[in-house]
Design a protein around this motif. Structure first.
Motif: not given
Length: 148
Positions: A68-71, A83-87, A111-114, A123-126
């Protein structure tokens, strides 16, 4: 996984969550979750901690070499992290009923966390599941529109 410098409690917990998943440390992952934790995936279905840990286990066993790379990361409030991530990874284990294909995947997701009380609360994942399944060969690639 590249590690951005966390700028809030939420970002630090968010980073810890992904680090634990990449280490296959599911006990740590569960320890980060608030008793009222809820995960909402791309399908819109809300799930609790047990299901969320099972989802992480499913991805990491299907793609054991995943990276995973946090872009980009944003912290709109101290309690929220985005976080916008590249997997990237290789399909080496069963995934949602699909036997290993050996195919490489690469995709971007959000991915969004509260956090609440120092724990993952929501947590919400798109993620573009269609693109993932196309890369695995389980769904046909879209037509280019040039065929007649």
């Amino acid at each position: 996984m590249s590690t951005p410098t966390p700028t809030s409690t939420a970002a630090a917990i968010h980073q810890d969550m992904f680090d634990a998943a990449m280490r296959h440390d599911y006990e740590r992952l569960r320890a980060l979750m608030h008793p009222d934790y809820v995960f909402t995936g791309s399908d819109g279905v809300e799930r609790g901690a047990d299901d969320s840990v099972a989802i992480a286990e499913g991805y990491t066993s299907a793609f054991p070499d995943a990276s995973l790379e946090v872009m980009h990361s944003w912290t709109p409030t101290p309690q929220v992290s985005v976080f916008e991530l590249r997997v990237r990874g290789t399909h080496q284990g069963e995934f949602n009923g699909l036997q290993p294909t050996g195919r490489r995947i690469e995709m971007v997701f959000c991915n969004v966390v509260e956090v609440s009380e120092g724990k993952l609360y929501r947590e919400r994942e798109y993620i573009d599941v269609q693109s993932l399944m196309q890369q695995l060969g389980a769904v046909p690639e879209p037509r280019s529109g040039t065929e007649t």
